[in-house]
Design an enzyme around this catalytic site. Structure first.
Site, PDB file in Angstrom:
ATOM      1  N   TRP A 327       0.827  -1.214   0.000  1.00 20.05           N
ATOM      2  CA  TRP A 327       0.000   0.000   0.000  1.00 20.05           C
ATOM      3  C   TRP A 327       0.861   1.264   0.000  1.00 20.05           C
ATOM      4  CZ3 TRP A 327      -0.906   3.756   3.981  1.00 20.05           C
ATOM      5  CH2 TRP A 327      -1.892   4.701   3.639  1.00 20.05           C
ATOM      6  N   HIS A 328       1.992   1.238   0.678  1.00 18.89           N
ATOM      7  CA  HIS A 328       2.871   2.403   0.724  1.00 18.89           C
ATOM      8  C   HIS A 328       3.608   2.647  -0.598  1.00 18.89           C
ATOM      9  CE1 HIS A 328       2.376   2.614   5.139  1.00 18.89           C
ATOM     10  NE2 HIS A 328       2.769   3.860   4.973  1.00 18.89           N
ATOM     11  N   GLY A 329       3.539   1.709  -1.523  1.00 18.88           N
ATOM     12  CA  GLY A 329       4.190   1.925  -2.825  1.00 18.88           C
ATOM     13  C   GLY A 329       4.796   0.686  -3.432  1.00 18.88           C
TER      14      GLY A 329
END
Length: 364
Positions: A327-329
């Site tokens: 989700w963070h990348g």
């Protein structure tokens, strides 16, 4: 005095805040207080319309359409009431943010990179909100479907204080609190607002002081000073960085948390001071409380959590950290970060289990 320009997140949100977001949040506050005073019953819908208008104004009709499309697809898939299908839909929608052709198309909608990044950050956070609503929809029976309508989903997804950067609030908490009608006191709310603004200004001043005097991030971006520094100095730099991260999020989460209070909602607790933490587990539980509740409710517990076997616990914990990293990348350094955090939590829990054995306690 010039400031350290290397902390992208702080510079980015402060710039957007000064330009437009703070004004839009002030508009939300005005609509919220007027609706609570005059039409308490219709407050969720007044705030929904305002959030949609603010989204349209800031992200344009195409950005607004993307978020509405994500919400519509999530709601349609939730009708099958299959959690696995809902998660698959959420991950596919999240993955579209990383397709180069889609990224380029979205970049062309805006004049600057900052505007494109605002859409990217907003859609990333909205994905979590859509996931929360859809899973709650899957888990509730027909009798509760009225409180899980598409209109309630839009009220939740377009709720403006948490719109661009969080904090995350699960749908079940949001809907229960938003439906609850309380006695409204303008005087009480005014005192909450004044005290909250004073606290936020103090945190903001402290963060600006650190940015202007300490140059932590500039030092980290250059190898020679780090190579020349002693281990004690490196430890001090690491501590300074996490302390700045803590103060930064007191501001970034403190503003929406204050507005949540003004709306009669209970916001997730603000981050705990990192200097008071001594474990990975406590860090995850008390730094981003909203994200922790999301991960526990929708990933860790459904996968078995601490109630399953040792391998089941390891797997559910690994899956939780894998999602956080993605989700963070999903960059390689985020996978390393997630793996190290997973390892830290596992080692801590393993040591706790060993120390809880009666023979070991007797030896101690």
């Amino acid at each position: 005095m010039s400031q350290d320009p290397m902390d992208f997140e702080w510079s980015y949100w402060i710039e957007w805040g000064r330009e437009r977001i703070l004004w839009l949040l002030a508009g939300h506050l005005l609509v919220s207080q007027v609706s609570r005073l005059l039409v308490e019953k219709y407050k969720p819908w007044c705030l929904m319309v305002y959030g949609m208008a603010a989204c349209w104004l800031l992200l344009g009709i195409k950005g607004f359409a993307v978020i509405l499309l994500h919400a519509t697809i999530s709601f349609a898939v939730a009708q099958f009431q299959l959690s696995l299908l809902t998660w698959l839909c959420s991950l596919i929608l999240l993955s579209t943010l990383r397709i180069p052709a889609v990224e380029e198309a979205k970049r062309k909608w805006y004049d600057t990179e900052n505007e494109y990044y605002l859409l990217l950050f907003t859609v990333s956070v909205r994905c979590l909100f859509c996931t929360s609503f859809s899973l709650e929809y899957c888990w509730h029976g027909p009798a509760q479907k009225a409180s899980h309508s598409f209109l309630w989903m839009l009220a939740y997804v377009f709720y403006y204080p948490t719109f661009h950067n969080g904090p995350l609030m699960n749908f079940d908490e949001f809907s229960k609190q938003m439906r609850r009608q309380e006695a409204f006191s303008l005087k009480t709310n005014l005192s909450i607002l004044i005290v909250g603004i004073i606290r936020i200004f103090f945190w903001w001043f402290l963060a600006e002081l650190m940015i202007h005097l300490m140059y932590i991030h500039a030092l980290y971006s250059s190898a020679p000073p780090l190579e020349a520094a002693s281990y004690w100095a490196l430890g001090g730099l690491a501590l300074a960085q996490v302390l700045f991260f803590y103060v930064k999020y007191l501001v970034l989460y403190g503003v929406p948390a204050l507005l949540l209070q003004m709306d009669g909602l209970k916001p997730p607790a603000l981050p705990c001071c990192v200097s008071l933490m001594h474990s990975f587990t406590k860090m995850w539980r008390s730094f981003d409380v909203g994200l922790h509740r999301f991960l526990v409710r929708y990933i860790y517990v459904p996968m078995g959590g601490s109630q399953s076997s040792l391998l089941g616990t390891l797997f559910s914990t690994a899956l939780t950290f894998a999602f956080v990293s993605y989700w963070h990348g999903g960059q390689s350094y985020l996978w390393y970060w997630g793996a190290l955090n997973w390892l830290g939590v596992i080692v801590e829990n393993g040591v706790k289990r060993i120390l809880s054995v009666s023979v070991i306690q007797d030896l101690i």
